[in-house]
Design a protein around this motif. Structure first.
Motif, PDB file in Angstrom:
ATOM      1  N   GLY A   1       6.042   6.141   0.107  1.00 23.18           N
ATOM      2  CA  GLY A   1       7.065   7.143  -0.127  1.00 23.18           C
ATOM      3  C   GLY A   1       6.946   7.876  -1.447  1.00 23.18           C
ATOM      4  N   GLY A   2       6.826   9.205  -1.368  1.00 30.56           N
ATOM      5  CA  GLY A   2       6.847  10.038  -2.550  1.00 30.56           C
ATOM      6  C   GLY A   2       5.566  10.025  -3.354  1.00 30.56           C
ATOM      7  N   ILE A   3       5.503  10.917  -4.325  1.00 29.72           N
ATOM      8  CA  ILE A   3       4.353  10.966  -5.206  1.00 29.72           C
ATOM      9  C   ILE A   3       4.367   9.732  -6.103  1.00 29.72           C
ATOM     10  N   ARG A   4       3.191   9.100  -6.274  1.00 31.39           N
ATOM     11  CA  ARG A   4       3.168   7.839  -7.013  1.00 31.39           C
ATOM     12  C   ARG A   4       1.767   7.554  -7.542  1.00 31.39           C
ATOM     13  N   ARG A   5       1.747   6.769  -8.610  1.00 28.20           N
ATOM     14  CA  ARG A   5       0.489   6.313  -9.201  1.00 28.20           C
ATOM     15  C   ARG A   5       0.101   4.998  -8.543  1.00 28.20           C
ATOM     16  N   ILE A   6      -1.182   4.867  -8.147  1.00 34.69           N
ATOM     17  CA  ILE A   6      -1.633   3.612  -7.550  1.00 34.69           C
ATOM     18  C   ILE A   6      -2.727   2.953  -8.389  1.00 34.69           C
ATOM     19  N   SER A   7      -3.104   3.567  -9.486  1.00 36.86           N
ATOM     20  CA  SER A   7      -4.089   2.962 -10.387  1.00 36.86           C
ATOM     21  C   SER A   7      -3.381   2.042 -11.378  1.00 36.86           C
ATOM     22  N   THR A   8      -4.150   1.169 -11.992  1.00 39.06           N
ATOM     23  CA  THR A   8      -3.594   0.263 -13.000  1.00 39.06           C
ATOM     24  C   THR A   8      -3.332   1.037 -14.291  1.00 39.06           C
ATOM     25  N   ASP A   9      -2.550   0.437 -15.173  1.00 36.55           N
ATOM     26  CA  ASP A   9      -2.233   1.089 -16.444  1.00 36.55           C
ATOM     27  C   ASP A   9      -3.473   1.302 -17.304  1.00 36.55           C
ATOM     28  N   ASP A  10      -4.479   0.430 -17.139  1.00 35.05           N
ATOM     29  CA  ASP A  10      -5.683   0.543 -17.971  1.00 35.05           C
ATOM     30  C   ASP A  10      -6.833   1.254 -17.247  1.00 35.05           C
ATOM     31  N   SER A  11      -6.553   1.857 -16.081  1.00 33.70           N
ATOM     32  CA  SER A  11      -7.602   2.577 -15.358  1.00 33.70           C
ATOM     33  C   SER A  11      -8.048   3.796 -16.160  1.00 33.70           C
ATOM     34  N   ALA A  12      -9.338   4.045 -16.181  1.00 34.28           N
ATOM     35  CA  ALA A  12      -9.874   5.194 -16.913  1.00 34.28           C
ATOM     36  C   ALA A  12      -9.552   6.508 -16.218  1.00 34.28           C
ATOM     37  N   VAL A  13      -9.182   6.447 -14.948  1.00 30.99           N
ATOM     38  CA  VAL A  13      -8.856   7.630 -14.157  1.00 30.99           C
ATOM     39  C   VAL A  13      -7.509   7.410 -13.477  1.00 30.99           C
ATOM     40  N   GLU A  14      -6.664   8.416 -13.505  1.00 36.02           N
ATOM     41  CA  GLU A  14      -5.390   8.338 -12.787  1.00 36.02           C
ATOM     42  C   GLU A  14      -5.660   8.510 -11.298  1.00 36.02           C
ATOM     43  N   VAL A  15      -5.175   7.576 -10.490  1.00 31.72           N
ATOM     44  CA  VAL A  15      -5.299   7.679  -9.036  1.00 31.72           C
ATOM     45  C   VAL A  15      -3.893   7.778  -8.464  1.00 31.72           C
ATOM     46  N   LEU A  16      -3.656   8.825  -7.689  1.00 29.71           N
ATOM     47  CA  LEU A  16      -2.313   9.117  -7.192  1.00 29.71           C
ATOM     48  C   LEU A  16      -2.297   9.262  -5.680  1.00 29.71           C
ATOM     49  N   VAL A  17      -1.118   9.077  -5.115  1.00 32.27           N
ATOM     50  CA  VAL A  17      -0.824   9.526  -3.752  1.00 32.27           C
ATOM     51  C   VAL A  17       0.163  10.674  -3.901  1.00 32.27           C
ATOM     52  N   VAL A  18      -0.190  11.832  -3.362  1.00 30.02           N
ATOM     53  CA  VAL A  18       0.642  13.032  -3.496  1.00 30.02           C
ATOM     54  C   VAL A  18       0.914  13.604  -2.115  1.00 30.02           C
ATOM     55  N   PRO A  19       2.091  13.368  -1.548  1.00 30.65           N
ATOM     56  CA  PRO A  19       2.396  13.959  -0.238  1.00 30.65           C
ATOM     57  C   PRO A  19       2.275  15.479  -0.305  1.00 30.65           C
ATOM     58  N   THR A  20       1.508  16.048   0.598  1.00 34.98           N
ATOM     59  CA  THR A  20       1.319  17.494   0.588  1.00 34.98           C
ATOM     60  C   THR A  20       2.521  18.189   1.213  1.00 34.98           C
ATOM     61  N   ASP A  21       2.738  19.431   0.833  1.00 36.36           N
ATOM     62  CA  ASP A  21       3.820  20.236   1.410  1.00 36.36           C
ATOM     63  C   ASP A  21       3.307  21.667   1.526  1.00 36.36           C
ATOM     64  N   GLU A  22       2.534  21.914   2.581  1.00 30.61           N
ATOM     65  CA  GLU A  22       1.924  23.220   2.762  1.00 30.61           C
ATOM     66  C   GLU A  22       2.963  24.300   3.028  1.00 30.61           C
ATOM     67  N   GLU A  23       4.062  23.943   3.699  1.00 27.61           N
ATOM     68  CA  GLU A  23       5.103  24.931   3.978  1.00 27.61           C
ATOM     69  C   GLU A  23       5.743  25.419   2.680  1.00 27.61           C
ATOM     70  N   LEU A  24       6.040  24.484   1.769  1.00 27.37           N
ATOM     71  CA  LEU A  24       6.609  24.875   0.482  1.00 27.37           C
ATOM     72  C   LEU A  24       5.621  25.731  -0.299  1.00 27.37           C
ATOM     73  N   GLU A  25       4.343  25.365  -0.269  1.00 30.50           N
ATOM     74  CA  GLU A  25       3.335  26.144  -0.985  1.00 30.50           C
ATOM     75  C   GLU A  25       3.227  27.551  -0.401  1.00 30.50           C
ATOM     76  N   ILE A  26       3.294  27.672   0.922  1.00 30.95           N
ATOM     77  CA  ILE A  26       3.264  29.004   1.540  1.00 30.95           C
ATOM     78  C   ILE A  26       4.486  29.811   1.116  1.00 30.95           C
ATOM     79  N   ALA A  27       5.652  29.161   1.065  1.00 30.09           N
ATOM     80  CA  ALA A  27       6.869  29.859   0.623  1.00 30.09           C
ATOM     81  C   ALA A  27       6.728  30.340  -0.817  1.00 30.09           C
ATOM     82  N   ARG A  28       6.188  29.482  -1.680  1.00 29.51           N
ATOM     83  CA  ARG A  28       5.977  29.873  -3.074  1.00 29.51           C
ATOM     84  C   ARG A  28       5.054  31.083  -3.164  1.00 29.51           C
ATOM     85  N   GLN A  29       3.927  31.025  -2.453  1.00 30.45           N
ATOM     86  CA  GLN A  29       2.966  32.118  -2.524  1.00 30.45           C
ATOM     87  C   GLN A  29       3.516  33.394  -1.892  1.00 30.45           C
ATOM     88  N   THR A  30       4.351  33.230  -0.865  1.00 25.39           N
ATOM     89  CA  THR A  30       4.988  34.394  -0.251  1.00 25.39           C
ATOM     90  C   THR A  30       5.865  35.108  -1.254  1.00 25.39           C
TER      91      THR A  30
END
Length: 406
Positions: free
Chosen positions: A373-402
């Motif tokens: 559920g929701g945008i979240r970090r799944i990497s450890t605190d000491d990970s050299a790279v941030e790894v995320l899960v980001v639910p996409t919302d193409e409809e919202l992005e289309i509305a923004r660009q419109t």
């Protein structure tokens, strides 16, 4: 309240969403399927806000469904209007200030959201030769919508537009230059609306400057693609001239030696159309294991099915190969984000795709990775790279660009 109506028109379907761009929330959404068939299916969902003025949606969605014949896209729009009139929100009380349309292929002509005119329609039609399964359907939706909402601006948002920042070294194929030019053969890339939304959302979530980040976005659904994003600009992407190239997908093969197709034509007698069907509809996870849904593949693997195990292993192998290549192209990576149906929900896929990158200091936290559920970090605190899960919302992005286009 100013709202934007977002339209995603398929060959036999019409998906729509009513967006409040100020609060960036979806007020209603619907899907009309089996257009032109004996019986169509209509689904309309009204989103309910917890309290007046609160931008957080509750789970109290009111869902409505029906079955009825729907002859064409013009009738589908009449059905959509009837759903709004009967179930809300009222379009008379909340008339759209604009209509945003998803268009799959913009070729090399369209690199930003574009106000639709008769000339733009002609160009979208001309580009149908590059996307015969998508652009004609997108255009049918545009024409039906302009007939209904003739007094508001309509904007085309192209899946390919985000990838127009690719350098020639990234988009050119090593074939005869004259043939490539005459027939517009090059890498175009797809899922651009999703890749743009996710890369920007990741930067905002981390509180980082988008312009300073090297990102890799994995859009893993039934269709799957990966994009390397430097400073908010696409610099490499896995889908190419069509959405067939690249990663293993639900029913698409992804990368394959073209000579294998010559062999199948000469030795098995397969026609061009049969090869098209093979690679687009009978390959990928479905072709290898009989299932196009990753949940079925995982269940089969856990049950010891060899075909499901092999399909999963090939899927992961391809992901690792592309992630590694894109890290090299970017000269390192700051953020890796997973999105879409598989990317957002398949815990095993996320863990296995990055399992070999420990040497780079990339570490996944199993407990965080198991959360949902929701945008979240799944990497450890000491990970050299941030790894995320980001639910996409193409409809919202289309509305923004419109809105940006008008």
């Amino acid at each position: 309240m100013s709202v934007v109506l977002v339209i995603n028109s398929g060959s036999s379907s019409l998906k729509y969403s009513l967006i409040d761009p100020q609060r960036e929330v979806e007020l209603a959404a619907g899907l009309i399927e089996r257009i032109g068939q004996d019986s169509g299916i209509v689904g309309h969902t009204v989103r309910v806000v917890a309290e007046p003025g609160q931008p957080v949606l509750t789970m109290l969605d009111a869902k409505h469904s029906a079955e009825r014949p729907i002859a064409d896209h013009h009738e589908a729009f009449a059905v959509m209007l009837a759903q709004f009139a009967e179930h809300g929100p009222s379009l008379d009380e909340n008339p759209p200030v604009a209509v945003g349309h998803r268009v799959v292929h913009g070729g090399a002509r369209f690199f930003e959201p574009t106000l639709i005119t008769d000339l733009v329609e002609i160009n979208i039609d001309d580009l149908s030769v590059l996307a015969p399964l998508h652009n004609p359907a997108n255009l049918a939706g545009i024409r039906a919508a302009r007939a209904v909402f003739g007094d508001v601006p309509h904007v085309a948002v192209f899946d390919t537009a985000f990838h127009q920042t690719l350098e020639p070294s990234a988009y050119a194929y090593a074939i005869d230059a004259e043939v490539a030019r005459d027939h517009r053969i090059r890498r175009y890339g797809f899922h651009g609306t999703s890749h743009k939304y996710v890369s920007e959302a990741a930067a905002a979530f981390l509180g980082r400057d988008l312009g300073e980040l090297r990102q890799i976005v994995l859009h893993l659904g039934n269709g799957a693609s990966m994009t390397a994003v430097r400073g908010g600009r696409s610099v490499e992407t896995s889908m190419g001239f069509t959405p067939l190239e690249g990663l293993v997908m639900g029913t698409r093969s992804g990368d394959i030696d073209p000579a294998a197709l010559f062999h199948l034509s000469r030795r098995a007698g397969l026609t061009t159309d049969e090869l098209d069907t093979l690679l687009n509809k009978r390959s990928g996870l479905l072709g290898m294991a009989g299932h196009s849904d990753m949940r079925d593949i995982l269940a089969g693997r856990d049950a010891g099915e060899e075909s499901a195990t092999l399909a999963y292993d090939v899927y992961i192998h391809r992901l690792r190969a592309y992630v590694g290549a894109y890290i090299a192209q970017l000269g390192g990576v700051d953020v890796i984000s997973f999105t879409a149906g598989v990317g957002e929900n398949a815990v095993e896929v996320r863990a296995d795709a990055l399992a070999t990158l420990g040497f780079m200091g990339i570490r996944i936290d199993p407990e965080r990775n198991a959360q949902r559920g929701g945008i979240r970090r799944i990497s450890t605190d000491d990970s050299a790279v941030e790894v995320l899960v980001v639910p996409t919302d193409e409809e919202l992005e289309i509305a923004r660009q419109t809105l940006s286009a008008i």
